[in-house]
Each structure stands twice: as C-alpha cells, then as structure tokens.
Design a protein around this motif. Structure first.
Motif, short mmCIF file in Angstrom:
data_model
loop_
_atom_site.label_atom_id
_atom_site.label_comp_id
_atom_site.label_asym_id
_atom_site.label_seq_id
_atom_site.Cartn_x
_atom_site.Cartn_y
_atom_site.Cartn_z
N TRP A 33 40.99 0.52 -2.52
CA TRP A 33 41.89 -0.25 -3.37
C TRP A 33 41.14 -1.50 -3.82
O TRP A 33 40.31 -2.04 -3.07
CB TRP A 33 43.15 -0.65 -2.61
N CYS A 92 44.50 -5.17 4.12
CA CYS A 92 44.71 -4.49 2.84
C CYS A 92 46.20 -4.16 2.67
O CYS A 92 46.90 -3.88 3.64
CB CYS A 92 43.89 -3.21 2.82
N SER A 132 44.50 -2.03 6.69
CA SER A 132 43.15 -2.01 7.24
C SER A 132 42.47 -3.35 6.96
O SER A 132 42.77 -4.00 5.95
CB SER A 132 42.37 -0.88 6.59
N CYS A 192 38.43 -2.63 -1.01
CA CYS A 192 38.71 -2.35 0.40
C CYS A 192 37.75 -1.27 0.89
O CYS A 192 37.56 -0.25 0.22
CB CYS A 192 40.16 -1.88 0.56
N HIS A 213 47.33 -1.56 1.32
CA HIS A 213 47.55 -0.12 1.39
C HIS A 213 47.98 0.29 2.80
O HIS A 213 49.15 0.59 3.01
CB HIS A 213 46.28 0.63 0.96
N GLN A 214 47.07 0.26 3.74
CA GLN A 214 47.42 0.67 5.11
C GLN A 214 47.05 -0.41 6.12
O GLN A 214 46.79 -0.09 7.28
CB GLN A 214 46.75 1.99 5.46
N HIS A 217 39.85 2.85 1.63
CA HIS A 217 40.19 3.83 0.58
C HIS A 217 39.96 3.25 -0.82
O HIS A 217 40.47 3.78 -1.80
CB HIS A 217 41.66 4.26 0.69
S1 FES Z 1 43.58 0.53 3.67
FE1 FES Z 1 42.67 -0.48 1.98
S2 FES Z 1 42.63 1.04 0.47
FE2 FES Z 1 43.55 2.01 2.15
#
Ligand code: FES
Length: 123
Positions: free
Chosen positions: A65, A41, A46, A60, A43-44, A63
């Motif tokens: 996204w 992802c 993941s 995702c 974002h982080q 969180h």
């Molecule tokens: S790691 Fe995918 S939305 Fe946060």
C-alpha cells in the motif's frame, strides 16, 4: 506528549521509514523536512518501518500500500490517512511529540485481537 529527539535531519535516510520511539512511530524524510507517523499500516496494521520512500511516496513493505510521505494520505484514497505526530526541527535536530507508550501486550493478546478482527471481516 513527551518529546523525543530523533537526531540530525541530515542523518535521516531519504529512502526508507525509520523506526523511532521504541517502534511506536516511523520517521520519514522528504527533502529537509521530516514527518512522523504511527508505525502501523492502514491495511493490516503491519509495521511501516523499513518501508521504502521513493518520489515522495512511502510503500508498505508487506503488501505495498502506498502513502504520500508528506501527508500520510493513502495514494488514490486521500480520505484514508496514517496517524501523524507533530514534528519540528530545531538547530537541525528532529524533535517528535509521541504519545505515552501504552501498556505492552503479549503476543497471545495481539494474536487474539487479530483473530477477532479477522472474524469480523476487518483483517
Ligand atoms: S499491511 Fe501494509 S499493505 Fe498490507
């Protein structure tokens, strides 16, 4: 780039991201097409594996996204895109070109990288 076979397109679930290539990528089915993205992802970082697909949108699992399943573009921010890999379907079989696997990292190395990103404000 090595090509891997990911099985029959009709056997791919249409509602979730499937991990392929030893976890390096996820395969996403939209109708009779398939798309492959890095299993990470934006974002982080993941894994996207197991993320749900509904109405052509990947969510995702961490969180939530959301990404367009056929382009990898983040919903609402199309300039952000998942890394994609070439996919073709031959005689109903999904073939994906994946980069060579990188050197494996220990859990300690991954945690240290994550801590450095966090310290820089990237995490
Ligand atoms: S790691 Fe995918 S939305 Fe946060």
């Amino acid at each position: 780039m090595p090509t891997i076979s990911a099985g029959a397109v009709e056997d791919l679930p249409a509602n979730r991201c499937v991990e392929i290539g030893d976890g390096r990528a996820v395969l996403v089915r939209v109708g009779d097409q398939a798309y492959a993205y890095r299993n990470e992802c934006l974002h982080q970082a993941s894994p996207l594996a197991g993320g749900l697909i509904k109405d052509g949108v990947i969510t995702c699992p961490l969180h939530f996204w959301r990404y367009e399943a056929d382009t990898g573009a983040k919903c609402g921010e199309p300039e952000l895109r998942l890394d994609s890999y070439p996919v073709r379907i031959e005689s109903g079989t999904v073939l994906v070109e994946l980069p060579e696997p990188g050197p494996s990292r220990s859990m300690r190395e991954m945690m240290l990288d994550h801590a450095r990103d966090w310290d820089r404000g990237d995490g």
